[in-house]
Design a protein around this motif. Structure first.
Motif, PDB file in Angstrom:
ATOM      1  N   ILE A  66      -1.999  15.040  10.981  1.00 42.88           N
ATOM      2  CA  ILE A  66      -1.037  14.827  10.259  1.00 42.88           C
ATOM      3  C   ILE A  66      -2.321  13.187  10.012  1.00 42.88           C
ATOM      4  CG2 ILE A  66       0.890  12.347  10.057  1.00 42.88           C
ATOM      5  CD1 ILE A  66       2.413  14.278  12.864  1.00 42.88           C
ATOM      6  N   VAL A  67      -2.207  13.006   8.935  1.00 44.34           N
ATOM      7  CA  VAL A  67      -3.214  11.879   8.332  1.00 44.34           C
ATOM      8  C   VAL A  67      -1.948  10.231   6.996  1.00 44.34           C
ATOM      9  CG1 VAL A  67      -4.694  11.440   5.849  1.00 44.34           C
ATOM     10  CG2 VAL A  67      -4.349  13.463   6.808  1.00 44.34           C
ATOM     11  N   HIS A  68      -2.276   9.687   8.456  1.00 41.13           N
ATOM     12  CA  HIS A  68      -1.472   8.092   8.536  1.00 41.13           C
ATOM     13  C   HIS A  68      -2.227   8.038   6.844  1.00 41.13           C
ATOM     14  CE1 HIS A  68       0.338   4.967   9.778  1.00 41.13           C
ATOM     15  NE2 HIS A  68      -0.564   4.069   9.414  1.00 41.13           N
ATOM     16  N   GLN A  69      -1.205   7.272   6.131  1.00 41.30           N
ATOM     17  CA  GLN A  69      -1.255   6.363   5.470  1.00 41.30           C
ATOM     18  C   GLN A  69      -0.831   4.941   5.596  1.00 41.30           C
ATOM     19  OE1 GLN A  69       0.331   7.680   2.003  1.00 41.30           O
ATOM     20  NE2 GLN A  69      -0.236   9.583   2.069  1.00 41.30           N
ATOM     21  N   VAL A  70      -1.468   4.118   5.359  1.00 42.88           N
ATOM     22  CA  VAL A  70      -1.677   2.758   5.982  1.00 42.88           C
ATOM     23  C   VAL A  70      -0.780   1.550   4.848  1.00 42.88           C
ATOM     24  CG1 VAL A  70      -3.563   1.725   4.090  1.00 42.88           C
ATOM     25  CG2 VAL A  70      -3.291   0.557   6.467  1.00 42.88           C
ATOM     26  N   THR A  71       0.155   1.227   5.464  1.00 45.84           N
ATOM     27  CA  THR A  71       1.195   1.113   4.917  1.00 45.84           C
ATOM     28  C   THR A  71       0.531  -0.949   4.473  1.00 45.84           C
ATOM     29  OG1 THR A  71       1.744  -0.537   6.770  1.00 45.84           O
ATOM     30  CG2 THR A  71       2.670   2.174   6.646  1.00 45.84           C
ATOM     31  N   LEU A  72       1.299  -1.350   3.429  1.00 43.45           N
ATOM     32  CA  LEU A  72       1.305  -2.134   2.597  1.00 43.45           C
ATOM     33  C   LEU A  72       1.124  -3.670   4.357  1.00 43.45           C
ATOM     34  CD1 LEU A  72       0.794  -4.817   0.528  1.00 43.45           C
ATOM     35  CD2 LEU A  72       3.052  -5.459   0.755  1.00 43.45           C
ATOM     36  N   GLY A  73       2.438  -3.660   4.886  1.00 39.03           N
ATOM     37  CA  GLY A  73       1.652  -4.726   6.196  1.00 39.03           C
ATOM     38  C   GLY A  73       0.612  -4.721   6.783  1.00 39.03           C
ATOM     39  N   THR A  96       1.329 -16.047  -0.841  1.00 40.66           N
ATOM     40  CA  THR A  96       1.238 -14.625  -2.271  1.00 40.66           C
ATOM     41  C   THR A  96       1.601 -13.413  -0.645  1.00 40.66           C
ATOM     42  OG1 THR A  96      -0.280 -15.157  -3.225  1.00 40.66           O
ATOM     43  CG2 THR A  96      -0.033 -13.276  -3.406  1.00 40.66           C
ATOM     44  N   TRP A  97       0.563 -13.543   0.725  1.00 37.14           N
ATOM     45  CA  TRP A  97       1.427 -12.224   1.582  1.00 37.14           C
ATOM     46  C   TRP A  97       3.017 -12.310   1.553  1.00 37.14           C
ATOM     47  CZ3 TRP A  97      -1.564 -13.977   6.544  1.00 37.14           C
ATOM     48  CH2 TRP A  97      -1.741 -11.779   7.425  1.00 37.14           C
ATOM     49  N   LYS A  98       3.463 -13.863   2.171  1.00 38.18           N
ATOM     50  CA  LYS A  98       4.996 -13.151   2.331  1.00 38.18           C
ATOM     51  C   LYS A  98       5.825 -12.713   1.360  1.00 38.18           C
ATOM     52  CE  LYS A  98       5.329 -17.215   5.248  1.00 38.18           C
ATOM     53  NZ  LYS A  98       6.140 -18.188   5.707  1.00 38.18           N
ATOM     54  N   ARG A  99       5.267 -13.234  -0.607  1.00 38.89           N
ATOM     55  CA  ARG A  99       6.148 -12.412  -1.093  1.00 38.89           C
ATOM     56  C   ARG A  99       5.387 -11.383  -1.487  1.00 38.89           C
ATOM     57  NH1 ARG A  99       9.674 -15.298  -2.571  1.00 38.89           N
ATOM     58  NH2 ARG A  99       9.692 -15.805  -4.974  1.00 38.89           N
ATOM     59  N   LEU A 100       4.339 -10.526  -1.121  1.00 35.61           N
ATOM     60  CA  LEU A 100       4.469  -9.177  -1.384  1.00 35.61           C
ATOM     61  C   LEU A 100       5.512  -8.520   0.159  1.00 35.61           C
ATOM     62  CD1 LEU A 100       0.279  -8.905  -1.315  1.00 35.61           C
ATOM     63  CD2 LEU A 100       2.222  -7.525  -3.156  1.00 35.61           C
ATOM     64  N   GLU A 101       5.366  -9.091   1.424  1.00 33.15           N
ATOM     65  CA  GLU A 101       5.745  -8.304   2.276  1.00 33.15           C
ATOM     66  C   GLU A 101       7.870  -8.133   1.899  1.00 33.15           C
ATOM     67  OE1 GLU A 101       5.070 -10.374   5.626  1.00 33.15           O
ATOM     68  OE2 GLU A 101       3.421  -8.287   5.737  1.00 33.15           O
ATOM     69  N   GLU A 102       8.187  -9.723   1.177  1.00 32.13           N
ATOM     70  CA  GLU A 102       9.266  -9.063   1.067  1.00 32.13           C
ATOM     71  C   GLU A 102      10.141  -8.742  -0.370  1.00 32.13           C
ATOM     72  OE1 GLU A 102      12.441 -12.967  -1.250  1.00 32.13           O
ATOM     73  OE2 GLU A 102      10.517 -13.654  -0.543  1.00 32.13           O
ATOM     74  N   TYR A 103       9.366  -8.532  -1.554  1.00 29.14           N
ATOM     75  CA  TYR A 103       9.398  -7.440  -2.187  1.00 29.14           C
ATOM     76  C   TYR A 103       9.491  -5.469  -1.560  1.00 29.14           C
ATOM     77  CZ  TYR A 103      10.055  -6.202  -6.957  1.00 29.14           C
ATOM     78  OH  TYR A 103      10.503  -4.680  -8.307  1.00 29.14           O
ATOM     79  N   PHE A 104       8.817  -5.612  -1.128  1.00 31.18           N
ATOM     80  CA  PHE A 104       7.644  -4.536  -1.757  1.00 31.18           C
ATOM     81  C   PHE A 104       8.345  -3.863   0.129  1.00 31.18           C
ATOM     82  CE2 PHE A 104       4.567  -5.001  -4.964  1.00 31.18           C
ATOM     83  CZ  PHE A 104       4.731  -4.153  -5.725  1.00 31.18           C
ATOM     84  N   LEU A 160      -3.866 -13.412  -7.126  1.00 31.66           N
ATOM     85  CA  LEU A 160      -4.700 -13.175  -5.522  1.00 31.66           C
ATOM     86  C   LEU A 160      -4.466 -11.304  -5.377  1.00 31.66           C
ATOM     87  CD1 LEU A 160      -6.259 -13.662  -2.448  1.00 31.66           C
ATOM     88  CD2 LEU A 160      -3.833 -14.239  -2.257  1.00 31.66           C
ATOM     89  N   CYS A 161      -3.234 -11.284  -6.190  1.00 35.97           N
ATOM     90  CA  CYS A 161      -2.990  -9.296  -5.502  1.00 35.97           C
ATOM     91  C   CYS A 161      -4.041  -8.507  -6.699  1.00 35.97           C
ATOM     92  CB  CYS A 161      -1.286  -9.155  -6.380  1.00 35.97           C
ATOM     93  SG  CYS A 161       0.252 -10.044  -5.277  1.00 35.97           S
ATOM     94  N   ARG A 162      -4.580  -8.701  -7.649  1.00 33.49           N
ATOM     95  CA  ARG A 162      -5.337  -8.249  -7.993  1.00 33.49           C
ATOM     96  C   ARG A 162      -6.245  -7.947  -7.190  1.00 33.49           C
ATOM     97  NH1 ARG A 162      -7.366  -8.902 -14.286  1.00 33.49           N
ATOM     98  NH2 ARG A 162      -5.145  -8.119 -14.374  1.00 33.49           N
ATOM     99  N   GLN A 163      -6.496  -9.340  -6.267  1.00 30.78           N
ATOM    100  CA  GLN A 163      -8.087  -9.388  -5.650  1.00 30.78           C
ATOM    101  C   GLN A 163      -7.964  -8.552  -4.382  1.00 30.78           C
ATOM    102  OE1 GLN A 163      -9.402 -13.260  -4.874  1.00 30.78           O
ATOM    103  NE2 GLN A 163      -9.754 -13.100  -2.482  1.00 30.78           N
ATOM    104  N   ILE A 164      -6.970  -8.530  -3.998  1.00 31.97           N
ATOM    105  CA  ILE A 164      -6.222  -6.897  -2.412  1.00 31.97           C
ATOM    106  C   ILE A 164      -6.405  -5.605  -3.135  1.00 31.97           C
ATOM    107  CG2 ILE A 164      -4.636  -7.341  -1.270  1.00 31.97           C
ATOM    108  CD1 ILE A 164      -3.604  -9.828  -1.676  1.00 31.97           C
TER     109      ILE A 164
END
Length: 445
Positions: A66-73, A96-104, A160-164
């Motif tokens: 089973i190949v684990h796909q990394v999550t956003l968090g 930016t970190w909090k907003r990404l996790e809040e939305y996705f 910053l999202c683009r950079q990540i």
């Protein structure tokens, strides 16, 4: 064969059949197991243990890796853990970190985020904010009202999202950066609506309302010396002030520390700055190294600044310290060539024109004086000027015919052309700079 319970519906049976076929194919090819199938298998183990036992008995539960796909968090945790940045930058990253996790959501697979989802996230940022503007309802009840994020704030966060996600592409976690594209602008532009020139008359009132020598020195450095506050005040040492030579060396600035081969910026020790720094030097402790030893990146200067402005009876302007610096940059550009003003203020001429320099009433009045001094005629020299009586008679006739205030047919529009020539000037072999800088050069020449 794997038998199902009698209570199993046809739709459930089709789902089970599809997933078992995936398990069987994975076993035959020894290839990686799809994450969705692995998730389904885990759910069956918890909710339908009898079915899971039958699948396991058929040898399908441990046949393929089973190949684990990394999550956003998970990826955000790893990404920001490896960053070594200033405290102020860390705060920006955290937003930016909090907003990404809040939305996705943290559990979302990183690879499942598409360009369309990234575009929806940008739209959500533009219309959602944690900032609240307190408004009072008619019945006296206080209601928190959301304040939309500024466009430049949204662009910084998208950048910053683009950079990540670009780093995620390099790490092999994803194959495409969803934050690329023409709809994902990241360039910060000047917001003319928030630009404000602080007149010296208003600034003098604020300066008189300052509570002590520390604040007066800080204010004149910002407004007269065009200092970045708090970064350049934070690193200013007494040894950086050359009293005899009338120079201040801006050496330590956290704002420009990441620039390669950054040069020392020299600011003239103008009389207003010198007077306040001398008063502060008298009050400084013996052997003190820093001019403002109590200022660092976490110091809150805005709250006290608003109180000082209110006490002075002046209406607060947007971006309190940045517009003080911008006003100082504008004044430097009025009195010297553009490249010299940019060198004193510590930025390029392009940045100066985009974010700092402003046209004020003083500039327009100065332009009128320069144009007026040229004695430019508004009519042809060959055309005889009408006498006062003739002009009065002509005006009376126009009023009777309802044509008062209309443009005269023989009037020549010379003034705009001369004004344009005065503002643009002759650049010669040098590259064209700014309108304001050319105006300054013409004034000096």
């Amino acid at each position: 064969s794997i038998r199902l319970e009698k209570s199993t519906t046809k739709k459930q049976a089709e789902t089970i059949k599809t997933n078992i076929e995936h398990l069987n194919a994975s076993m035959a090819s020894q290839g990686p197991l799809d994450l969705a199938v692995a998730t389904w298998l885990g759910a069956i183990k918890a909710k339908a243990p009898k079915l899971y036992d039958r699948i396991a008995k058929a040898g399908l539960t441990n046949s393929a890796p089973i190949v684990h796909q990394v999550t956003l968090g998970e990826y955000l945790d790893a990404y920001f853990k490896g960053q070594s940045v200033k405290a102020s930058t860390e705060t920006v990253y955290l937003h930016t970190w909090k907003r990404l996790e809040e939305y996705f959501k943290r559990s979302t697979p990183l690879a499942s985020i598409t360009p369309a989802m990234a575009k929806q996230f940008k739209y959500w940022l533009e219309n959602t904010s944690n900032k609240r503007d307190k408004a009072v309802k008619a019945d006296g009840e206080k209601k928190a009202k959301p304040v939309p994020l500024a466009i430049n704030t949204v662009r910084r966060r998208i950048g910053l999202c683009r950079q990540i996600f670009a780093q995620a592409v390099q790490d092999g976690e994803i194959t495409r950066n969803p934050f690329m594209g023409k709809d994902m602008q990241t360039t910060v532009r000047s917001n003319r609506k928030r630009q404000y020139y602080v007149p010296l008359e208003d600034f003098n009132k604020v300066l008189k309302a300052a509570p002590n020598a520390r604040w007066r020195a800080l204010l004149v450095l910002a407004r007269v010396g065009a200092f970045r506050i708090p970064s350049e005040a934070q690193g200013l040492k007494w040894e950086h002030i050359a009293w005899e030579a009338k120079r201040i060396s801006v050496v330590l600035s956290s704002k420009t520390e990441h620039h390669q081969n950054r040069a020392v910026r020299i600011v003239p020790l103008l009389p207003a700055i010198e007077a306040e720094l001398l008063k502060l030097h008298i009050e400084a402790a013996e052997g003190a190294e820093y001019v403002f030893p109590d200022i660092d990146e976490s110091t809150n200067l805005r709250t006290t600044m608003l109180k000082i402005i209110t006490r002075a009876g002046v209406a607060p302007w947007p971006k309190l310290f940045q517009n003080l610096r911008a006003s100082g940059c504008t004044d430097f550009a009025r009195t010297m060539p553009s490249h010299v003003a940019a060198a004193i203020c510590g930025h390029t001429e392009q940045i100066a024109m985009e974010h700092y320099r402003m046209a004020t009433d003083w500039d327009y009045n100065e332009a009128l004086e320069k144009v007026g001094a040229l004695n430019v005629p508004t009519v042809d020299d060959d055309v005889e000027k009408p006498s006062q009586n003739t002009a009065q008679q002509s005006n009376a006739e126009q009023e009777q015919n309802g044509a008062a205030g209309e443009e005269k047919p023989n009037e020549i529009k010379v003034l705009p052309l001369v004004l344009e020539a005065l503002l643009v000037g002759d650049t010669g072999f040098e590259p064209a700079t700014s309108t304001m800088s050319t105006l300054r050069s013409n004034q000096l020449s």
